[in-house]
Write an enzyme that holds these catalytic residues in place. Structure first.
Site, PDB file in Angstrom:
ATOM      1  N   GLN A 149      17.205   3.546  -2.956  1.00 21.50           N
ATOM      2  CA  GLN A 149      16.894   2.415  -3.765  1.00 21.50           C
ATOM      3  C   GLN A 149      17.519   1.300  -3.111  1.00 21.50           C
ATOM      4  OE1 GLN A 149      13.944   3.515  -4.813  1.00 21.50           O
ATOM      5  NE2 GLN A 149      13.352   1.615  -4.723  1.00 21.50           N
ATOM      6  N   GLY A 183       0.811  -1.104   0.050  1.00 26.21           N
ATOM      7  CA  GLY A 183       0.223  -0.050  -0.120  1.00 26.21           C
ATOM      8  C   GLY A 183       0.913   1.286  -0.038  1.00 26.21           C
ATOM      9  N   TYR A 237      14.151  13.058   0.328  1.00 24.49           N
ATOM     10  CA  TYR A 237      13.366  13.987   0.155  1.00 24.49           C
ATOM     11  C   TYR A 237      13.597  15.458  -0.072  1.00 24.49           C
ATOM     12  CZ  TYR A 237       9.312  10.944   1.032  1.00 24.49           C
ATOM     13  OH  TYR A 237       8.199   9.983   0.810  1.00 24.49           O
ATOM     14  N   ILE A 278       2.099   5.402   0.671  1.00 20.73           N
ATOM     15  CA  ILE A 278       2.553   5.798   2.060  1.00 20.73           C
ATOM     16  C   ILE A 278       1.595   6.114   2.987  1.00 20.73           C
ATOM     17  CG2 ILE A 278       3.940   8.066   3.009  1.00 20.73           C
ATOM     18  CD1 ILE A 278       5.039   8.297   0.027  1.00 20.73           C
ATOM     19  N   ASP A 299       5.988  -5.601   6.238  1.00 20.94           N
ATOM     20  CA  ASP A 299       4.968  -4.421   6.093  1.00 20.94           C
ATOM     21  C   ASP A 299       5.458  -3.694   4.745  1.00 20.94           C
ATOM     22  OD1 ASP A 299       7.386  -2.729   6.467  1.00 20.94           O
ATOM     23  OD2 ASP A 299       6.112  -1.592   7.819  1.00 20.94           O
ATOM     24  N   ARG A 300       6.104  -4.399   3.754  1.00 21.74           N
ATOM     25  CA  ARG A 300       5.901  -3.797   2.392  1.00 21.74           C
ATOM     26  C   ARG A 300       6.730  -4.901   1.543  1.00 21.74           C
ATOM     27  NH1 ARG A 300       6.779   1.991   1.658  1.00 21.74           N
ATOM     28  NH2 ARG A 300       4.618   2.246   0.685  1.00 21.74           N
ATOM     29  N   GLU A 309      -0.236  13.411   7.648  1.00 22.82           N
ATOM     30  CA  GLU A 309      -0.168  14.461   8.615  1.00 22.82           C
ATOM     31  C   GLU A 309      -0.441  13.920   9.879  1.00 22.82           C
ATOM     32  OE1 GLU A 309      -3.431  16.927   6.819  1.00 22.82           O
ATOM     33  OE2 GLU A 309      -2.153  18.007   5.248  1.00 22.82           O
TER      34      GLU A 309
END
Ligand SMILES: Nc1ncnc2c1ncn2[C@@H]1O[C@H](COP(=O)(O)OP(=O)(O)OP(=O)(O)O)[C@@H](O)[C@H]1O
Ligand SMILES: Nc1nc(=O)c2ncn([C@H]3C[C@H](O)[C@@H](CO)O3)c2[nH]1
Length: 214
Positions: free
Chosen positions: A53, A6, A42, A8, A76-77, A141
């Site tokens: 990566q 899924g 970021y 972010i 979890d990913r 947020e």
């Protein structure tokens, strides 16, 4: 091994904890808060996309090897989503074709090693958390990682929109294992116990059908 997928803020880490506690297994988490490259990425995606990566690939491979030793451990990913992220970043001009080639070949090479390093190659089940753009922004947020906040960088909303639209096609095409989708807008499995039970029941049912839960 159960793999969560899924975008972010979809709720993968939260569900990994809930699901592994429910099943009495172990959860393996993505390296985020202790990831030294993520804030750099970021700030300057063009400079750090490839390094990030490689960082994720290395950590993910390590988690897969550890998670795959026991049925129903939760990751979890997926490693496949890392590739989705990187190809999207490359298409945005943040990685060169040469970097993409090196990454794709390294990933393929490492995946070939998995059957030797782990008991089996593919997950037993992929659980995809599907969220809308508004939910994604709300969760980002709520969690409050500074470098992910849209007001930090005016290009982030477009990045998030693109990511979500790629995820739709990615889930439809995913065929490495059985898969199921959970509506992450509808179920508040973090704060609402009834929703949590519904989500766990849906996953249990799939695991029973696959023979990895009594
Ligand atoms: N179904 C949900 N209902 C309500 N709040 C949620 C739900 N899922 C996650 N949250 C909240 O949203 C935030 C992000 O969740 P979480 O860290 O689990 O997402 P994630 O998919 O692991 O994100 P990332 O990919 O960025 O690591 C957290 O504050 C969490 O409490
Ligand atoms: N560029 C890039 N490639 C990846 O493979 C990847 N996997 C996760 N992430 C970013 C998204 C969240 O901010 C944060 C937590 O998921 O890390 C990635 N970013």
């Amino acid at each position: 091994m159960i793999v969560l997928s899924g975008a972010i803020g979809a709720g993968k880490s939260s569900l990994a904890t809930i699901l592994s506690e429910h099943l009495g297994t172990e959860a393996f988490y993505e390296q985020v808060d202790n990831n030294p490259v993520l804030p750099l990425f970021y700030k300057d995606p063009k400079k750090y996309a490839f390094l990030l990566q490689i960082y994720f690939l290395n950590k993910r491979f390590d988690s897969i090897k550890k998670a795959m030793v026991q049925d129903n451990n939760v990751l979890d990913r997926s490693i496949y989503e890392d590739s989705l992220f990187f190809h999207m970043n490359a298409d945005m001009g943040r990685a060169t074709p040469q970097e993409v080639k090196v990454y794709d070949e390294l990933l393929a090479n490492m995946m070939q090693e998995l059957p030797y390093a782990a008991a089996k190659k593919a997950p037993d089940l992929l659980v995809h958390l599907d969220i809308s753009y508004d939910t994604m922004i709300h969760r980002i947020e709520k969690r409050g990682r500074s470098y992910e906040q849209p007001e930090q960088d005016p290009t982030l909303p477009e990045y998030y929109h693109q990511l979500l639209s790629r995820y739709d096609g990615w889930y439809d095409d995913y065929d490495y294992s059985p898969k199921m989708k959970i509506d992450g807008d509808k179920y508040d499995f973090v704060e609402n116990p009834e929703d949590r039970k519904k989500v766990l029941d849906l996953i249990d049912e799939q695991l029973r059908n696959r023979g990895t839960l009594d």
